[in-house]
Design a protein around this motif. Structure first.
Motif, mmCIF file in Angstrom:
data_model
loop_
_atom_site.group_PDB
_atom_site.id
_atom_site.type_symbol
_atom_site.label_atom_id
_atom_site.label_comp_id
_atom_site.label_asym_id
_atom_site.label_seq_id
_atom_site.Cartn_x
_atom_site.Cartn_y
_atom_site.Cartn_z
ATOM 1 N N VAL A 1 0.839 -1.198 0.000
ATOM 2 C CA VAL A 1 0.000 0.000 0.000
ATOM 3 C C VAL A 1 0.876 1.251 0.000
ATOM 4 O O VAL A 1 1.628 1.490 0.941
ATOM 5 C CB VAL A 1 -0.942 0.010 1.221
ATOM 6 N N ASN A 2 0.755 2.035 -1.062
ATOM 7 C CA ASN A 2 1.504 3.283 -1.177
ATOM 8 C C ASN A 2 0.706 4.461 -0.622
ATOM 9 O O ASN A 2 -0.467 4.344 -0.283
ATOM 10 C CB ASN A 2 1.870 3.549 -2.640
ATOM 11 N N TRP A 3 1.366 5.609 -0.553
ATOM 12 C CA TRP A 3 0.770 6.890 -0.190
ATOM 13 C C TRP A 3 -0.556 7.066 -0.912
ATOM 14 O O TRP A 3 -0.650 6.736 -2.089
ATOM 15 C CB TRP A 3 1.769 7.982 -0.619
ATOM 16 N N PRO A 4 -1.609 7.609 -0.269
ATOM 17 C CA PRO A 4 -1.623 8.198 1.070
ATOM 18 C C PRO A 4 -2.133 7.255 2.162
ATOM 19 O O PRO A 4 -2.339 7.682 3.288
ATOM 20 C CB PRO A 4 -2.600 9.356 0.894
ATOM 21 N N THR A 5 -2.355 5.974 1.822
ATOM 22 C CA THR A 5 -2.888 5.039 2.809
ATOM 23 C C THR A 5 -1.752 4.450 3.643
ATOM 24 O O THR A 5 -0.741 4.015 3.106
ATOM 25 C CB THR A 5 -3.658 3.910 2.103
ATOM 26 N N SER A 6 -1.952 4.417 4.933
ATOM 27 C CA SER A 6 -0.933 3.867 5.827
ATOM 28 C C SER A 6 -1.456 2.635 6.541
ATOM 29 O O SER A 6 -2.664 2.378 6.571
ATOM 30 C CB SER A 6 -0.490 4.909 6.859
ATOM 31 N N GLN A 7 -0.534 1.880 7.102
ATOM 32 C CA GLN A 7 -0.884 0.757 7.946
ATOM 33 C C GLN A 7 0.147 0.676 9.078
ATOM 34 O O GLN A 7 1.202 1.290 9.008
ATOM 35 C CB GLN A 7 -0.925 -0.555 7.152
ATOM 36 N N TRP A 8 -0.177 -0.066 10.104
ATOM 37 C CA TRP A 8 0.774 -0.210 11.194
ATOM 38 C C TRP A 8 1.990 -0.992 10.702
ATOM 39 O O TRP A 8 1.855 -1.994 9.998
ATOM 40 C CB TRP A 8 0.135 -0.929 12.374
ATOM 41 N N GLY A 9 3.170 -0.514 11.077
ATOM 42 C CA GLY A 9 4.365 -1.188 10.624
ATOM 43 C C GLY A 9 5.602 -0.714 11.358
ATOM 44 O O GLY A 9 5.560 0.208 12.181
ATOM 45 N N THR A 10 6.703 -1.344 11.032
ATOM 46 C CA THR A 10 7.986 -0.969 11.615
ATOM 47 C C THR A 10 9.095 -1.261 10.616
ATOM 48 O O THR A 10 8.939 -2.124 9.735
ATOM 49 C CB THR A 10 8.243 -1.713 12.936
ATOM 50 N N ARG A 11 10.204 -0.527 10.753
ATOM 51 C CA ARG A 11 11.332 -0.694 9.844
ATOM 52 C C ARG A 11 12.638 -0.479 10.590
ATOM 53 O O ARG A 11 12.774 0.448 11.403
ATOM 54 C CB ARG A 11 11.246 0.317 8.702
ATOM 55 N N LEU A 12 13.611 -1.348 10.329
ATOM 56 C CA LEU A 12 14.967 -1.196 10.838
ATOM 57 C C LEU A 12 15.906 -0.984 9.657
ATOM 58 O O LEU A 12 15.862 -1.742 8.683
ATOM 59 C CB LEU A 12 15.410 -2.435 11.616
ATOM 60 N N LYS A 13 16.745 0.046 9.754
ATOM 61 C CA LYS A 13 17.666 0.379 8.665
ATOM 62 C C LYS A 13 19.071 0.523 9.229
ATOM 63 O O LYS A 13 19.323 1.353 10.104
ATOM 64 C CB LYS A 13 17.232 1.676 7.987
ATOM 65 N N LEU A 14 19.993 -0.301 8.724
ATOM 66 C CA LEU A 14 21.379 -0.287 9.170
ATOM 67 C C LEU A 14 22.268 0.269 8.067
ATOM 68 O O LEU A 14 22.300 -0.266 6.951
ATOM 69 C CB LEU A 14 21.838 -1.703 9.533
ATOM 70 N N HIS A 15 22.980 1.351 8.389
ATOM 71 C CA HIS A 15 23.952 1.926 7.453
ATOM 72 C C HIS A 15 25.280 1.207 7.688
ATOM 73 O O HIS A 15 26.047 1.557 8.588
ATOM 74 C CB HIS A 15 24.088 3.422 7.689
ATOM 75 N N ALA A 16 25.548 0.192 6.865
ATOM 76 C CA ALA A 16 26.760 -0.603 7.045
ATOM 77 C C ALA A 16 28.006 0.229 6.785
ATOM 78 O O ALA A 16 29.020 0.099 7.477
ATOM 79 C CB ALA A 16 26.728 -1.813 6.120
ATOM 80 N N THR A 17 27.952 1.085 5.763
ATOM 81 C CA THR A 17 29.015 2.040 5.446
ATOM 82 C C THR A 17 28.331 3.345 5.055
ATOM 83 O O THR A 17 27.107 3.388 4.887
ATOM 84 C CB THR A 17 29.889 1.550 4.277
ATOM 85 N N PRO A 18 29.085 4.436 4.864
ATOM 86 C CA PRO A 18 28.445 5.683 4.431
ATOM 87 C C PRO A 18 27.706 5.562 3.098
ATOM 88 O O PRO A 18 26.833 6.388 2.804
ATOM 89 C CB PRO A 18 29.631 6.647 4.328
#
Length: 426
Positions: free
Chosen positions: A177-194
């Motif tokens: 589901v894209n903008w503008p509809t939202s849903q409950w969620g979570t995200r983890l993002k790891l920057h391994a290098t710059p």
């Protein structure tokens, strides 16, 4: 249309005032905006509109207009409360207007006005907390989110949906589901290098969120409705290199939807649905993968010059009626010596699943009195745009669109559409 022409005619008279306003048409609110920003409170208020008229294609020639208001705020919780590395964002949107693709009978798979859809009503688009760890190398986001803002994210300079936003949502929009509809969620993002990152997310899949009747009553609410069928779990690797000093963005991603779905061809006994008329075979999961490439080719790094893009998305053929989309194009910033303007051209193909076509052919042969068009092959789209930015807070994008085999069938005439996409920042 008359109101729009009057507005454009008035631009020279308001030029000085708008330039004084800087990035916002409403200016600095007597200094209040800057003072609030200094304390960690910023606002994002915008209006987008899309006008479209078909000069060929469809059942009749007509003009349609659709728009969207956006009201957002971001709170820097470290500045406000001393909560290190934390921020909060809330966004409400309101859509209204009409859909040329439907009203003119164009039969297109991808809308010629991308801004129309997901219910012409209020939506709670974002309500999210973001927390940074490990000196910013790890980011955690949780709340009401739009998956397309986090994964396979892409700009929306063009007006045809083929070239706008997160591409997976264009072909499997019943659960991505894209903008503008939202849903409950979570995200983890790891920057391994710059220059590299890896991110993983989990988003609620609930058919109610994309039901227009439900959206009109509850789209603006911070609720947790019943009816959740599973979770959408996307994974993305990103690389943002500098090629001879010119920035690029390269994304490789995949997703898995635990809610599963109906098989397009077979029944529960793995016999053709068109013959048995039984219940579809239930697939335990839905999945897919995508590539998203953007690279500046020349000019000033991060500024004027040409940029090329390529988006490819493939969904599973067991459940996705539209199983693939490819789009590529080039955008040139700074044409004719106007550094803020942009000239762009893109072509794309949206592919109809051959398993769905096989089902329809068999059904038509067995039920000739109830036959429907067979969707097979690709719907092809092309768009040429010029983004005129007379002032920082206003962008006007006239565009020409041409759609070949709308809906991936020869039953519809090719469509030639003239459009005008406008964005204002208040």
């Amino acid at each position: 249309m008359a109101a729009l022409l009057a507005f454009l005619a008035g631009l020279p008279a308001t030029h000085v005032l708008a330039e004084e306003a800087g990035e916002h048409l409403t200016g600095d609110w007597g200094g209040a905006r800057s003072r609030l920003a200094g304390r960690g409170i910023t606002f994002d208020i915008g209006y987008d509109s899309e006008l479209a008229r078909n000069l060929s294609g469809g059942s009749r020639d007509m003009t349609r207009y659709a728009d969207q208001w956006q009201f957002g705020t971001t709170l820097d919780l470290e500045q406000l409360w001393g909560w290190e590395g934390a921020s909060f964002q809330a966004v409400m949107t309101h859509r209204s207007g009409d859909n040329l693709s439907v009203d003119a009978g164009l039969g297109t798979n991808q809308q010629v006005q991308e801004i129309h859809g997901r219910g012409q009503t209020w939506h709670l688009t974002t309500f999210a907390l973001e927390q940074a760890f490990l000196e910013g190398r790890l980011e955690w986001r949780i709340g009401r989110l739009t998956v397309g803002d986090d994964f396979a994210s892409f700009s929306c300079d063009f007006q045809n949906l083929t070239f706008c936003g997160s591409q997976p949502g264009n072909i499997v929009g019943d659960y991505w589901v894209n903008w503008p509809t939202s849903q409950w969620g979570t995200r983890l993002k790891l920057h391994a290098t710059p220059q590299t990152y890896l991110q993983l997310g989990a988003y609620q899949v609930n058919p109610r969120y994309i039901d227009d009747a439900y959206a009109r009553r509850n789209g603006w609410k911070l609720d947790f409705p019943g009816g959740t069928t599973g979770a959408l779990i996307p994974l993305e690797f990103g690389w943002t290199p500098q090629r001879h000093g010119l920035p690029g963005s390269y994304k490789l991603g995949a997703w898995y939807d635990t809610s599963g779905g109906d098989d397009l061809l077979l029944d529960g006994d793995r016999r053709p649905l068109a013959i048995t008329g039984g219940e579809p075979l239930q697939r335990g999961a839905r999945h897919g993968a995508y590539l998203n490439f953007e690279q500046q080719l020349g000019g000033v790094p991060g500024g004027t010059g040409a940029r090329a893009f390529l988006n490819i998305t493939q969904a599973d053929r067991a459940t996705a009626a539209t199983d693939r989309q490819i789009s590529l194009g080039v955008q040139y910033r700074g044409p004719f010596g106007r550094e803020a303007d942009m000239l762009g051209f893109a072509v794309g193909a949206t592919h109809a699943n051959p398993r769905a076509a096989r089902h329809q052919r068999l059904y038509n042969r067995l039920h000739p009195d109830d036959a429907s068009p067979v969707l097979h092959g690709n719907e092809y789209a092309a768009e040429l745009i010029y983004a005129w930015r007379p002032i920082s807070a206003l962008t006007i994008r006239p565009n020409l669109q041409y759609v070949v085999r709308p809906g991936a069938t020869s039953e519809h005439r090719d469509a030639f559409v003239v459009g005008l996409k406008s964005s204002m920042v208040f």
